[in-house]
Motif scaffolding. Structure first.
Motif, mmCIF file in Angstrom:
data_model
loop_
_atom_site.group_PDB
_atom_site.id
_atom_site.type_symbol
_atom_site.label_atom_id
_atom_site.label_comp_id
_atom_site.label_asym_id
_atom_site.label_seq_id
_atom_site.Cartn_x
_atom_site.Cartn_y
_atom_site.Cartn_z
ATOM 1 N N UNK A 171 12.325 13.333 2.508
ATOM 2 C CA UNK A 171 12.508 12.180 1.615
ATOM 3 C C UNK A 171 11.937 10.923 2.269
ATOM 4 N N UNK A 172 12.179 10.766 3.551
ATOM 5 C CA UNK A 172 11.644 9.625 4.310
ATOM 6 C C UNK A 172 10.125 9.574 4.216
ATOM 7 N N UNK A 173 9.480 10.723 4.455
ATOM 8 C CA UNK A 173 8.024 10.773 4.392
ATOM 9 C C UNK A 173 7.529 10.593 2.955
ATOM 10 N N UNK A 174 8.201 11.232 2.009
ATOM 11 C CA UNK A 174 7.778 11.127 0.610
ATOM 12 C C UNK A 174 7.842 9.689 0.107
ATOM 13 N N UNK A 175 8.895 8.977 0.471
ATOM 14 C CA UNK A 175 8.995 7.574 0.045
ATOM 15 C C UNK A 175 7.899 6.732 0.681
ATOM 16 N N UNK A 176 7.581 7.024 1.933
ATOM 17 C CA UNK A 176 6.502 6.275 2.580
ATOM 18 C C UNK A 176 5.149 6.557 1.920
ATOM 19 N N UNK A 177 4.875 7.807 1.621
ATOM 20 C CA UNK A 177 3.577 8.104 1.009
ATOM 21 C C UNK A 177 3.509 7.549 -0.408
ATOM 22 N N UNK A 178 4.650 7.506 -1.098
ATOM 23 C CA UNK A 178 4.681 6.877 -2.414
ATOM 24 C C UNK A 178 4.322 5.400 -2.306
ATOM 25 N N UNK A 179 4.913 4.700 -1.358
ATOM 26 C CA UNK A 179 4.636 3.277 -1.184
ATOM 27 C C UNK A 179 3.195 3.044 -0.741
ATOM 28 N N UNK A 180 2.711 3.897 0.146
ATOM 29 C CA UNK A 180 1.334 3.755 0.637
ATOM 30 C C UNK A 180 0.338 3.898 -0.513
ATOM 31 N N UNK A 181 0.575 4.859 -1.392
ATOM 32 C CA UNK A 181 -0.301 5.041 -2.553
ATOM 33 C C UNK A 181 -0.130 3.907 -3.551
ATOM 34 N N UNK A 182 1.117 3.497 -3.754
ATOM 35 C CA UNK A 182 1.438 2.476 -4.758
ATOM 36 C C UNK A 182 0.759 1.145 -4.452
ATOM 37 N N UNK A 183 0.712 0.782 -3.177
ATOM 38 C CA UNK A 183 0.142 -0.512 -2.782
ATOM 39 C C UNK A 183 -1.276 -0.381 -2.212
ATOM 40 N N UNK A 184 -1.901 0.737 -2.469
ATOM 41 C CA UNK A 184 -3.203 1.020 -1.867
ATOM 42 C C UNK A 184 -4.256 -0.027 -2.209
ATOM 43 N N UNK A 185 -4.182 -0.599 -3.402
ATOM 44 C CA UNK A 185 -5.206 -1.549 -3.840
ATOM 45 C C UNK A 185 -4.828 -3.006 -3.593
ATOM 46 N N UNK A 222 0.756 10.107 10.014
ATOM 47 C CA UNK A 222 -0.425 10.800 9.516
ATOM 48 C C UNK A 222 -0.335 11.075 8.022
ATOM 49 N N UNK A 223 0.872 11.310 7.512
ATOM 50 C CA UNK A 223 1.047 11.475 6.066
ATOM 51 C C UNK A 223 0.734 10.176 5.340
ATOM 52 N N UNK A 224 1.172 9.061 5.897
ATOM 53 C CA UNK A 224 0.894 7.759 5.298
ATOM 54 C C UNK A 224 -0.608 7.486 5.304
ATOM 55 N N UNK A 225 -1.267 7.768 6.410
ATOM 56 C CA UNK A 225 -2.708 7.512 6.495
ATOM 57 C C UNK A 225 -3.506 8.391 5.541
ATOM 58 N N UNK A 226 -3.008 9.574 5.259
ATOM 59 C CA UNK A 226 -3.674 10.429 4.276
ATOM 60 C C UNK A 226 -3.576 9.807 2.886
ATOM 61 N N UNK A 227 -2.429 9.175 2.604
ATOM 62 C CA UNK A 227 -2.240 8.528 1.307
ATOM 63 C C UNK A 227 -2.936 7.178 1.227
ATOM 64 N N UNK A 228 -3.010 6.488 2.348
ATOM 65 C CA UNK A 228 -3.614 5.149 2.375
ATOM 66 C C UNK A 228 -4.219 4.906 3.756
ATOM 67 N N UNK A 229 -5.509 5.213 3.911
ATOM 68 C CA UNK A 229 -6.153 5.080 5.228
ATOM 69 C C UNK A 229 -6.225 3.648 5.742
ATOM 70 N N UNK A 230 -5.927 2.665 4.880
ATOM 71 C CA UNK A 230 -6.062 1.262 5.285
ATOM 72 C C UNK A 230 -4.844 0.714 6.021
ATOM 73 N N UNK A 231 -3.721 1.383 5.907
ATOM 74 C CA UNK A 231 -2.492 0.812 6.449
ATOM 75 C C UNK A 231 -2.410 0.912 7.966
#
Length: 395
Positions: A171-185, A222-231
């Motif tokens: 859940x911790x990782x999933x929420x982070x990847x959700x946020x990383x994708x959500x704010x990607x732009x 690494x999961x976050x970077x896969x979702x948003x390489x800019x963070x």
């Protein structure tokens, strides 16, 4: 040898928003190219943060907390308007806001409270991610960078480890990847502070999947970077490394022999937390050579990383800034050390209702503690500014 790093005068492009409310990253980057302003994304270059063109970036910000608590909203909105709060943070010279949250914030049952709707009518009915969106967009529209901080699993309390019986690692990782994708732009949402203040059972470099914070930070990072390489991936320390005890989240001794390994190494930022005697009376506060002994204390626990990996002092703060008090000497020595070494920080806290430290704001939630703000102005990066805005004096 520690070399002081000079902050460059930079501007940040706030992303444009189309008629459908979508963020337009292309327009932001094009505008920055034309103006010479800071271009996302940020990255590490040796021991400093730089933008896409290699200009140095120094984060000098504050923590505005509340979304991690049972109100599920930023604190102080019972007293004033949320936009005026952001305006005041910007006018106080800070260029970054660290925004704590809990995973529970995103549950449908987590209704926002503590908001005076007469003062904040546009927040009516907003909760969870929608409320976070409102605050984040308001900050980045003003040219403020935003660092998201997973402060607690639930609103009840901070946790020793990154997971609990209620909030799993997944859940911790999933929420982070959700946020990383959500704010990607949105290029001004700059990164993830993965977990606040690992302590107690948390280890570093032991190889134990259940307690090794270094390995967990790699999995999540690494999961976050896969979702948003800019963070940026912000990794705090632990409390106890081989029986060397330090502040919660402040002990980065383990990173010397077991550094965090990310798929993009230039996205790593280490983030110690460090406090004064108002939080706990550590032995070094009573040393005969205090406060001149402090750099050696910091060197042992985290400052040895200066020049190797960017450092963000994610939390430090206290009530007294008087040069005649133990706490005031600690605060001033800390800030001087950060300035001399070009370190980034997010001060704890903007809020006055932090029991241990108080805040930049006074208890009326309106006026600032001028002595505290004057101290912090001694190390603030040049004012962050969107292209086309009226020129403002460099801070």
């Amino acid at each position: 040898m520690v070399v002081a790093l000079l902050a460059s005068v930079i501007s940040v492009v706030a992303p444009s928003v189309g008629a459908n409310g979508a963020l337009n990253l292309d327009a932001a980057v094009k505008g920055s190219s034309a103006s010479g302003a800071l271009q996302a994304p940020l990255r590490a270059q040796g021991g400093k943060l730089v933008d896409a063109n290699g200009k140095q970036v120094t984060l000098t910000g504050v923590n505005w907390f509340g979304m991690e608590t049972g109100t599920f909203s930023p604190h102080g909105l019972w007293a004033r308007n949320w936009e005026s709060m952001l305006d005041q943070i910007k006018s106080s010279g800070f260029n970054t806001i660290r925004v704590p949250y809990s995973n529970q914030l995103f549950d449908k049952s987590s209704a926002a409270t503590g908001i005076n709707l007469a003062k904040n009518p546009d927040l009516k009915g907003l909760q969870g991610l929608a409320l976070m969106d409102k605050i984040v967009k308001g900050a980045t529209d003003r040219g403020l960078m935003v660092l998201l901080d997973r402060h607690r699993p639930t609103s009840e309390a901070q946790s020793e480890l990154w997971y609990t019986g209620q909030i799993s690692e997944q859940r911790w990782i999933d929420d982070w990847t959700m946020l990383a994708s959500h704010y990607k732009n949105n290029p001004l949402v700059i990164g993830a502070d993965l977990h606040n203040e690992p302590r107690g059972q948390a280890t570093w470099g032991t190889g134990d999947q259940n307690t090794d914070w270094r390995l967990a930070a790699e999995r999540a990072g690494n999961a976050v970077l896969k979702a948003n390489p800019n963070w940026l991936i912000v990794v705090e320390g632990i409390e106890n490394y081989k029986n060397n005890y330090y502040w919660w989240g402040g002990n980065l001794m383990g990173a010397k022999d077991a550094p965090v390994r990310l798929s993009s190494p230039d996205k790593l930022v280490y983030s110690p937390h460090d406090y004064g005697p108002g939080v706990y009376r550590q032995a070094w506060f009573d040393a005969p050579n205090y406060p001149d002994n402090l750099p050696d204390v910091w060197q042992k626990h985290w400052a040895y990383l200066i020049g190797k990996t960017p450092l963000l002092m994610g939390e430090f703060g206290g009530r007294s800034v008087s040069p005649n008090t133990v706490e005031g000497k600690w605060q001033r020595k800390s800030l001087d050390f950060m300035k001399q070494n070009g370190l980034s920080y997010t001060y704890w806290s903007w809020n006055p209702n932090s029991g241990d430290t108080g805040g930049v704001l006074k208890d009326d939630w309106q006026s600032v503690d001028q002595a505290k703000l004057d101290m912090l102005k001694g190390h603030q990066a040049p004012f962050v500014q969107a292209p086309g805005a009226p020129a403002e004096a460099a801070k």
